[in-house]
Design an enzyme around this catalytic site. Structure first.
Site, PDB file in Angstrom:
ATOM      1  N   ASP A   1       4.058   0.650   9.679  1.00  0.00           N
ATOM      2  CA  ASP A   1       3.398   0.873   8.789  1.00  0.00           C
ATOM      3  C   ASP A   1       2.636  -0.354   8.283  1.00  0.00           C
ATOM      4  O   ASP A   1       3.197  -1.482   8.054  1.00  0.00           O
ATOM      5  CB  ASP A   1       4.321   1.293   7.504  1.00  0.00           C
ATOM      6  CG  ASP A   1       3.475   1.417   6.272  1.00  0.00           C
ATOM      7  OD1 ASP A   1       2.946   2.489   6.118  1.00  0.00           O
ATOM      8  OD2 ASP A   1       3.867   0.597   5.262  1.00  0.00           O
TER       9      ASP A   1
ATOM     10  N   TYR B   1      -2.304  -6.136   3.239  1.00  0.00           N
ATOM     11  CA  TYR B   1      -1.205  -7.196   3.914  1.00  0.00           C
ATOM     12  C   TYR B   1      -1.604  -8.224   4.234  1.00  0.00           C
ATOM     13  O   TYR B   1      -1.050  -9.314   4.602  1.00  0.00           O
ATOM     14  CB  TYR B   1      -0.172  -6.331   4.472  1.00  0.00           C
ATOM     15  CG  TYR B   1       0.550  -5.210   4.030  1.00  0.00           C
ATOM     16  CD1 TYR B   1       0.570  -4.881   2.482  1.00  0.00           C
ATOM     17  CD2 TYR B   1       1.199  -4.017   4.745  1.00  0.00           C
ATOM     18  CE1 TYR B   1       0.948  -3.675   1.987  1.00  0.00           C
ATOM     19  CE2 TYR B   1       1.631  -3.202   4.210  1.00  0.00           C
ATOM     20  CZ  TYR B   1       1.858  -2.878   2.833  1.00  0.00           C
ATOM     21  OH  TYR B   1       2.265  -1.593   2.152  1.00  0.00           O
TER      22      TYR B   1
ATOM     23  N   LYS C   1      -3.517   1.711   5.365  1.00  0.00           N
ATOM     24  CA  LYS C   1      -4.061   2.059   4.096  1.00  0.00           C
ATOM     25  C   LYS C   1      -5.184   1.479   3.580  1.00  0.00           C
ATOM     26  O   LYS C   1      -5.657   0.262   3.751  1.00  0.00           O
ATOM     27  CB  LYS C   1      -2.816   1.835   3.090  1.00  0.00           C
ATOM     28  CG  LYS C   1      -1.493   1.940   3.507  1.00  0.00           C
ATOM     29  CD  LYS C   1      -0.487   1.826   2.495  1.00  0.00           C
ATOM     30  CE  LYS C   1       1.112   1.851   3.079  1.00  0.00           C
ATOM     31  NZ  LYS C   1       1.290   0.626   4.131  1.00  0.00           N
TER      32      LYS C   1
ATOM     33  N   HIS D   1      -4.019   3.840  -0.705  1.00  0.00           N
ATOM     34  CA  HIS D   1      -2.832   2.853  -1.143  1.00  0.00           C
ATOM     35  C   HIS D   1      -2.325   3.190  -2.563  1.00  0.00           C
ATOM     36  O   HIS D   1      -0.966   3.307  -2.887  1.00  0.00           O
ATOM     37  CB  HIS D   1      -3.100   1.605  -0.692  1.00  0.00           C
ATOM     38  CG  HIS D   1      -1.941   0.776  -0.619  1.00  0.00           C
ATOM     39  ND1 HIS D   1      -2.083  -0.474   0.141  1.00  0.00           N
ATOM     40  CD2 HIS D   1      -0.643   0.489  -0.992  1.00  0.00           C
ATOM     41  CE1 HIS D   1      -1.153  -1.054   0.259  1.00  0.00           C
ATOM     42  NE2 HIS D   1      -0.128  -0.396  -0.353  1.00  0.00           N
TER      43      HIS D   1
ATOM     44  N   SER E   1      -0.409   7.435  -1.265  1.00  0.00           N
ATOM     45  CA  SER E   1       0.700   6.358  -1.660  1.00  0.00           C
ATOM     46  C   SER E   1       0.510   6.238  -3.008  1.00  0.00           C
ATOM     47  O   SER E   1      -0.254   6.186  -3.674  1.00  0.00           O
ATOM     48  CB  SER E   1       0.525   5.212  -0.779  1.00  0.00           C
ATOM     49  OG  SER E   1       1.570   4.486  -0.942  1.00  0.00           O
TER      50      SER E   1
ATOM     51  N   LEU F   1      15.309  -0.668   0.675  1.00  0.00           N
ATOM     52  CA  LEU F   1      16.455  -1.425   0.494  1.00  0.00           C
ATOM     53  C   LEU F   1      16.243  -2.232  -1.210  1.00  0.00           C
ATOM     54  O   LEU F   1      16.928  -2.965  -1.355  1.00  0.00           O
ATOM     55  CB  LEU F   1      16.503  -2.825   1.435  1.00  0.00           C
ATOM     56  CG  LEU F   1      16.377  -2.057   2.764  1.00  0.00           C
ATOM     57  CD1 LEU F   1      16.385  -3.243   3.936  1.00  0.00           C
ATOM     58  CD2 LEU F   1      17.376  -1.039   3.208  1.00  0.00           C
TER      59      LEU F   1
ATOM     60  N   ASP G   1      13.123  -9.104  -1.653  1.00  0.00           N
ATOM     61  CA  ASP G   1      12.048 -10.086  -1.511  1.00  0.00           C
ATOM     62  C   ASP G   1      10.736 -10.165  -2.157  1.00  0.00           C
ATOM     63  O   ASP G   1      10.002 -10.968  -1.966  1.00  0.00           O
ATOM     64  CB  ASP G   1      11.907 -10.601   0.058  1.00  0.00           C
ATOM     65  CG  ASP G   1      11.291  -9.402   0.851  1.00  0.00           C
ATOM     66  OD1 ASP G   1      11.188  -8.326  -0.029  1.00  0.00           O
ATOM     67  OD2 ASP G   1      10.832  -9.580   1.850  1.00  0.00           O
TER      68      ASP G   1
END
Length: 316
Positions: free
Chosen positions: A44, A49, A78, A111, A160, A213, A217
């Protein structure tokens, strides 16, 4: 080894993928290579990013080593909301494709639904720090994205961070050519998204869970925020299965038929995160984990909550 979810296009999307948000340059290339060696076939990615060129290098090296064929990989990227104007969609897509060194994408997502002001600044803000909206909407972008499918550059389209209202708006768009195959949203036991998942599945749209999760971070984390990986009840369930908390959190999605994309750049964790097909959570354990919901978001992008298509003012 990997199992799949079938999309409305009949394509098979691996149910576990590698997330690359916040994966730093200098580390993400190795992470992708380790993932492919560990059996991941779904990666992904996203324009925003700013690491797609390294992801692309890793994919290329693995293809050249004959470790994997392109057609066995499932690559998602995206479109960022500063590129909703038709000519800009093409420009942003071409950069992604070039950076990833691919001739096509398996899925191309919008996105975020709320359009931002077009331009080179990916986070256009006013002097109060609020996002500046754009003229084009996600519906404009979708039409330009449909052309990419027609040209064989993208196999399928998705969204998304869309609420069910925005999906509805898209599905009801006059002249819609291609329906979204997935809605990628934040999802974990503190944000179980039951209504949204039920809605998407009822429309033949899969759900992909990011930050499964709890995004420990994330740069804006506060010390008082809840921590999923440290949740005693999750740890207790994990101990019972001789698994880690992360593996339980990933397995939780698999059993809901939700695609899940944990991010890691640590080789041992990348391997651990896909070792989730050799145990099963009981119905009771699933119900316990679902009961942790508190509608807590790690990613709420409040600086754009005033924009018309901001998704999180809706219940789901």
């Amino acid at each position: 080894m990997a199992t799949f979810v079938e999309l409305s296009t009949k394509a098979k999307m691996p149910i576990v993928g590698l997330g690359t948000w916040k994966s730093p340059l200098g580390k993400v290339k190795e992470a992708v290579k380790v993932a492919i060696d560990a059996g991941y076939r779904h990666i992904d990615c996203a324009y925003v990013y700013q690491n797609e060129h390294e992801v692309g290098e890793a994919i290329q090296e693995k293809i050249q080593e004959k470790a994997v064929k392109r057609e066995d990989l499932f690559i998602v990227s995206k479109l960022w909301p500063t590129f909703f104007e038709r000519p800009l969609v093409r420009k942003a897509f071409e950069k992604t494709l070039k950076d990833l060194k691919l001739s096509y994408l398996d899925v191309y997502l919008i996105h975020w639904p709320q359009g931002f002001k077009s331009g080179d600044d990916l986070f256009p803000k006013d002097d109060k720090g609020n996002a500046i909206g754009g003229k084009a909407t996600f519906l404009d972008a979708w039409e330009a994205m449909e052309e990419l499918v027609d040209e064989g550059l993208v196999k399928a389209l998705g969204v998304s961070n869309f609420s069910h209202f925005q999906i509805e708006k898209l599905l009801n768009k006059p002249g819609l050519k291609y329906k979204p195959v997935t809605n990628q949203v934040e999802c974990h036991p503190y944000l179980t998204q039951e209504k949204l998942i039920q809605y998407c599945h009822s429309k033949g749209i899969t759900v992909t869970a990011y930050s499964p999760l709890g995004s420990p971070d994330r740069p804006w984390a506060k010390p008082e925020d809840p921590s999923l990986l440290e949740d005693p009840k999750i740890k207790e369930i994990a101990a019972k299965h001789k698994k880690t908390a992360a593996q339980v959190l990933i397995r939780f999605h698999i059993q809901r038929n939700v695609i899940v994309i944990p991010k890691s750049v640590t080789p041992a964790r990348i391997v651990e995160n896909i070792q989730v097909f050799d145990f099963k959570l009981s119905d009771e354990e699933m119900a316990t984990i679902l009961s942790f919901n508190r509608n807590w978001r790690a990613c709420n992008v409040l600086q754009s909550s005033h924009l018309e298509d901001y998704p999180f003012n809706a219940e789901y």
